[in-house]
Design a protein around this motif. Sequence first.
Motif, PDB file in Angstrom:
ATOM      1  N   UNK A 283     -28.653  41.586  38.145  1.00 43.18           N
ATOM      2  CA  UNK A 283     -29.122  42.314  36.960  1.00 43.18           C
ATOM      3  C   UNK A 283     -28.120  43.349  36.451  1.00 43.18           C
ATOM      4  N   UNK A 284     -27.101  43.643  37.235  1.00 47.22           N
ATOM      5  CA  UNK A 284     -26.145  44.699  36.853  1.00 47.22           C
ATOM      6  C   UNK A 284     -25.336  44.301  35.628  1.00 47.22           C
TER       7      UNK A 284
ATOM      8  N   UNK B 234     -23.380  51.458  42.007  1.00 46.84           N
ATOM      9  CA  UNK B 234     -24.223  52.659  41.920  1.00 46.84           C
ATOM     10  C   UNK B 234     -25.663  52.332  42.340  1.00 46.84           C
ATOM     11  N   UNK B 235     -26.205  51.242  41.840  1.00 46.65           N
ATOM     12  CA  UNK B 235     -27.588  50.880  42.164  1.00 46.65           C
ATOM     13  C   UNK B 235     -27.751  50.498  43.629  1.00 46.65           C
TER      14      UNK B 235
END
Length: 145
Positions: free
Chosen positions: A101-102, A110-111
């Motif tokens: 999904x990035x 980061x996620x």
Amino acid sequence: MSLIENVAAPFDKCAIVVDGELPVGLAMNAAAVLAFSLGDSYGQGVLGTDVKDRDGQVHRAITAAPIPILRSDAVGLKALVAKAAADPELFMVDFTAVAQAARDYDDYSRNMGGMSADEHVYVGLALAGFKKAVNKLTGSMPLYR
């Protein structure tokens, strides 16, 4: 010691396992990302040589190892990741829903940094190693269709 250093090269078996509940486009994306990552991370000795056809046209080397694309579900993938991570004879590349999904690699990094291992939802996994070790984990899995 990294996981790559634990696995003898070249491997003689690899497999990609994808969540069979993904839409086809996302499943194919997961398989492509995993194949590319596996080749880049652990591609030692996996490519054949360039070949020529009867007319002399050169066809660049492709993988000499077959890569079955297998199917599981999210629960099965999570269990497979745990088993593969515990086996020092296997090299593993995982692909999470967060990664898929990035928008870019910084977003992904980061996620992922804000998640615990228990929170990961896996959409795919690539395994490489000796045939016996790979088959032990994937031998009963159906082909992705």
